[in-house]
Design a protein around this motif. Structure first.
Motif, PDB file in Angstrom:
ATOM      1  N   ALA A  48     -19.503 -36.831   7.486  1.00 37.40           N
ATOM      2  CA  ALA A  48     -19.256 -37.025   6.053  1.00 37.40           C
ATOM      3  C   ALA A  48     -20.388 -36.438   5.217  1.00 37.40           C
ATOM      4  O   ALA A  48     -21.512 -36.330   5.687  1.00 37.40           O
ATOM      5  N   VAL A  49     -20.073 -36.061   3.992  1.00 34.41           N
ATOM      6  CA  VAL A  49     -21.094 -35.513   3.099  1.00 34.41           C
ATOM      7  C   VAL A  49     -21.131 -36.279   1.781  1.00 34.41           C
ATOM      8  O   VAL A  49     -20.170 -36.949   1.413  1.00 34.41           O
ATOM      9  N   ILE A  50     -22.258 -36.160   1.095  1.00 32.25           N
ATOM     10  CA  ILE A  50     -22.434 -36.791  -0.218  1.00 32.25           C
ATOM     11  C   ILE A  50     -22.466 -35.710  -1.279  1.00 32.25           C
ATOM     12  O   ILE A  50     -23.280 -34.802  -1.221  1.00 32.25           O
ATOM     13  N   HIS A  51     -21.569 -35.858  -2.224  1.00 26.40           N
ATOM     14  CA  HIS A  51     -21.414 -34.844  -3.254  1.00 26.40           C
ATOM     15  C   HIS A  51     -21.675 -35.468  -4.631  1.00 26.40           C
ATOM     16  O   HIS A  51     -20.754 -35.964  -5.267  1.00 26.40           O
ATOM     17  N   PRO A  52     -22.941 -35.454  -5.063  1.00 26.27           N
ATOM     18  CA  PRO A  52     -23.191 -35.881  -6.442  1.00 26.27           C
ATOM     19  C   PRO A  52     -22.398 -34.941  -7.341  1.00 26.27           C
ATOM     20  O   PRO A  52     -22.424 -33.722  -7.136  1.00 26.27           O
TER      21      PRO A  52
ATOM     22  N   LEU B 125     -29.627 -32.710   6.138  1.00 23.11           N
ATOM     23  CA  LEU B 125     -30.534 -33.715   6.688  1.00 23.11           C
ATOM     24  C   LEU B 125     -30.148 -33.888   8.143  1.00 23.11           C
ATOM     25  O   LEU B 125     -29.079 -34.419   8.443  1.00 23.11           O
TER      26      LEU B 125
ATOM     27  N   VAL C 215     -29.115 -42.723   1.603  1.00 22.98           N
ATOM     28  CA  VAL C 215     -28.269 -41.999   2.539  1.00 22.98           C
ATOM     29  C   VAL C 215     -28.450 -42.594   3.932  1.00 22.98           C
ATOM     30  O   VAL C 215     -29.552 -42.579   4.462  1.00 22.98           O
ATOM     31  N   ASP C 216     -27.379 -43.105   4.502  1.00 23.09           N
ATOM     32  CA  ASP C 216     -27.440 -43.566   5.892  1.00 23.09           C
ATOM     33  C   ASP C 216     -27.052 -42.368   6.765  1.00 23.09           C
ATOM     34  O   ASP C 216     -25.881 -42.132   7.051  1.00 23.09           O
ATOM     35  N   ILE C 217     -28.065 -41.600   7.143  1.00 23.72           N
ATOM     36  CA  ILE C 217     -27.817 -40.312   7.789  1.00 23.72           C
ATOM     37  C   ILE C 217     -27.005 -40.474   9.079  1.00 23.72           C
ATOM     38  O   ILE C 217     -26.041 -39.749   9.320  1.00 23.72           O
TER      39      ILE C 217
ATOM     40  N   MET D  91     -23.379 -41.408   8.410  1.00 29.95           N
ATOM     41  CA  MET D  91     -22.673 -40.265   7.816  1.00 29.95           C
ATOM     42  C   MET D  91     -22.364 -39.213   8.877  1.00 29.95           C
ATOM     43  O   MET D  91     -21.270 -38.652   8.912  1.00 29.95           O
ATOM     44  N   VAL D  92     -23.333 -38.914   9.734  1.00 27.95           N
ATOM     45  CA  VAL D  92     -23.118 -37.894  10.765  1.00 27.95           C
ATOM     46  C   VAL D  92     -22.024 -38.341  11.731  1.00 27.95           C
ATOM     47  O   VAL D  92     -21.207 -37.530  12.169  1.00 27.95           O
TER      48      VAL D  92
ATOM     49  N   VAL E 126     -25.450 -30.533  -3.014  1.00 28.03           N
ATOM     50  CA  VAL E 126     -24.855 -31.588  -2.197  1.00 28.03           C
ATOM     51  C   VAL E 126     -25.785 -31.959  -1.040  1.00 28.03           C
ATOM     52  O   VAL E 126     -26.663 -31.187  -0.652  1.00 28.03           O
ATOM     53  N   ILE E 127     -25.557 -33.156  -0.505  1.00 28.90           N
ATOM     54  CA  ILE E 127     -26.325 -33.634   0.651  1.00 28.90           C
ATOM     55  C   ILE E 127     -25.415 -33.667   1.859  1.00 28.90           C
ATOM     56  O   ILE E 127     -24.362 -34.306   1.843  1.00 28.90           O
ATOM     57  N   HIS E 128     -25.831 -32.972   2.885  1.00 27.27           N
ATOM     58  CA  HIS E 128     -25.014 -32.833   4.075  1.00 27.27           C
ATOM     59  C   HIS E 128     -25.762 -33.419   5.279  1.00 27.27           C
ATOM     60  O   HIS E 128     -26.499 -32.703   5.947  1.00 27.27           O
ATOM     61  N   PRO E 129     -25.586 -34.709   5.536  1.00 26.83           N
ATOM     62  CA  PRO E 129     -26.150 -35.256   6.775  1.00 26.83           C
ATOM     63  C   PRO E 129     -25.508 -34.473   7.915  1.00 26.83           C
ATOM     64  O   PRO E 129     -24.284 -34.264   7.916  1.00 26.83           O
ATOM     65  N   TYR E 130     -26.308 -34.022   8.860  1.00 27.99           N
ATOM     66  CA  TYR E 130     -25.822 -32.929   9.694  1.00 27.99           C
ATOM     67  C   TYR E 130     -26.184 -33.074  11.163  1.00 27.99           C
ATOM     68  O   TYR E 130     -27.307 -33.464  11.508  1.00 27.99           O
ATOM     69  N   SER E 131     -25.233 -32.732  12.004  1.00 28.45           N
ATOM     70  CA  SER E 131     -25.500 -32.564  13.432  1.00 28.45           C
ATOM     71  C   SER E 131     -24.616 -31.463  13.978  1.00 28.45           C
ATOM     72  O   SER E 131     -23.435 -31.355  13.612  1.00 28.45           O
TER      73      SER E 131
END
Lengths: 330, 330
Positions: free
Chosen positions: A262-266, B241, A252-254, A257-258, B263-268
């Protein structure tokens, strides 16, 4: 008429065995049908080698998609009767399995087999279309202003996503590694094709979308491949990771993505068909489009039942363009 | 009354310089205020070393949180007038900066400074509470049946999340590396504390939640630390994150995530305060709870203005329990 495919330990296609097995007594809500054709999915390979979300109880049957004719129904079944033509919908497959001359499936995971479809087509409907449906519409809220990136697009899952994207008025950007399948993907309906060995994916996406980027990514590759499109995400993009074709770790390139929110949805359709309301919604959406002809599955190659292991090996070569099917009847 | 902190190249706290600078002419909608105190955030360190979502234009001011008294307002400003006590709300900070004796902020990113709060407290409100607010409520739809995992909970961000979680009737499970801060976290309001050097995090979570798992994870560490709680996610979990404390790569375990439909939510919070409607919603939620006393920021340590670089170095040691603040007035 009692041969089925099963396996007793994890491994490759060589672990699959043909066995004679009579169907047991039907539980309430279950339907027994004679299988005319069944489809192969990557999920079957993962289930076979122990990397699927669901795990087998040995000896285990395998497979989730088949089309055939109802032989008997358990108590409480109201939607189907012997003689009806049906097609099965994938669900958690640790207690069932459709690859063989017969299959038993709970009533809610069956749908009518439309007359316009061959057996090979009828067993190729639900995995590809429902997988794409829940990602694109239920989670992704696809609008006709969106671009959808569909990597490894020549698989049945990719084709299903291209068809649903374009049918909804949005634009599919399909990717393929080499030039070989580029023409096929345009014929299959993709608005754009990017050949990843020849072109810079992110640059091409930004060019195609006029800088807007892709809002949905429907990615079965994952791994380091995700880096190839990170710079071409639209704001509020969703990356669906629904396979493991890449083989390497997905980082994850945090920060990147921020920057795009954007979010990652397995992702798996199994997490949607397990909820009754979503199951019915998905069935209705796809079935109505099968009936009016706006969706039609693409079958790549049909194997005889005795060649089932060859069908698995063929899937492992990644040559296919559409669905790999096994026909159990002459 | 014209000293500010700025930097001209990326690096550590040693790159920060005190400079005399007069405020320029106010643009429409801008407010100039004399700063009484400003707060430090990890985002400032990332902005300073070039790893933040937003990037500086050199020479660049730094900082996003301050409390002070309005000196002048630009045209069109209606909510504030000279003499009003205000507190600033973080937003993309590439064109502004609050660390110094004065700051200019667009009107919508200011809020009243409640009389019940000291200057040190008033500058410590918005980053921690809004960051937690949008994650837990706007995205996470927190309910009182949920457990929230809050790793590295002794930071101001962690404390803010603990307070908001518990205030909403849900349960915060705070983690800390060593026993040192465990007692502090209970005092700060966490229902449960797990000391990760001494205990197996996933096992403890499952024990605490009776097998239910945590539905929201508010994780500033990321990296390989994510593996420590993956097996203790509730169904439909969201992993926020929001930092990079771990330092190493964060890998997505697609299969484990799909099994939990997580889900993974890179977040700010920056992706929320940039939308007017969400900004107002967040302000209202937090401000009403500041007024009625159900939220109150915890200040760890206060530095003098001349010690600003020491304050940054202190933040880098990770010793703090709550907010690090610099006071610009005696």
């Amino acid at each position: 008429m009692n041969k089925i495919v099963q396996f007793k330990e994890f491994g490759g296609p060589e672990k699959l065995q043909f066995t004679s097995l009579e169907p047991g007594k039907l539980e309430a809500g279950e339907v027994l049908f004679k299988v005319d054709a069944f489809a192969l999915n990557r999920a079957d390979i993962l289930f076979l080698n122990g990397h699927h979300y669901s795990l087998p109880n040995f000896p285990s049957r395998i497979g989730s998609e088949a089309a055939g004719v109802v032989e008997a129904v358990g108590s409480g079944v109201t939607n189907f009767k012997p003689g009806d033509k049906v097609s099965s919908i994938p669900f958690h497959n640790d207690a069932y399995g459709t690859q063989g001359e017969w299959a038993i499936v709970p009533e809610q995971y069956l749908c009518s087999w439309p007359d316009s479809l061959s057996a090979e087509e009828a067993c190729s409907v639900w995995m590809q279309y429902l997988t794409a449906y829940y990602a694109l519409f239920e989670v992704g809220k696809l609008t006709e202003n969106d671009y959808v990136l569909i990597p490894a697009a020549s698989s049945s899952a990719g084709i299903g996503a291209i068809q649903l994207t374009e049918e909804a008025g949005a634009k599919a950007i399909a990717t393929t590694r080499t030039q070989d399948k580029a023409e096929f993907l345009l014929t299959a309906g993709a608005s754009f094709v990017v050949v990843t060995e020849d072109e810079n994916l992110a640059e091409r996406i930004l060019e195609i979308t006029g800088g807007q980027g892709v809002r949905l990514v429907y990615d079965p590759i994952a791994g380091s491949f995700t880096k190839a499109y990170l710079d071409a995400l639209a704001r509020h993009a969703i990356i669906f990771l629904y396979g493991l074709l890449g083989g390497d770790a997905t980082e994850v390139d945090i920060v990147a993505m921020v920057r795009k929110a954007a979010v990652i949805h397995p992702y798996s359709m199994f997490n949607h068909v397990c909820e009754a309301e979503q199951l019915e919604k998905g069935k209705d959406y796809i079935f109505s489009r099968l009936l009016n002809g706006s969706l039609r599955p693409l079958v790549d190659r049909v194997f005889d039942f005795e060649q089932t292991l060859d069908a698995y090996r063929y899937m492992e070569t990644n040559q296919q363009k559409g669905k790999i099917v096994v026909k159990t009847t002459a």
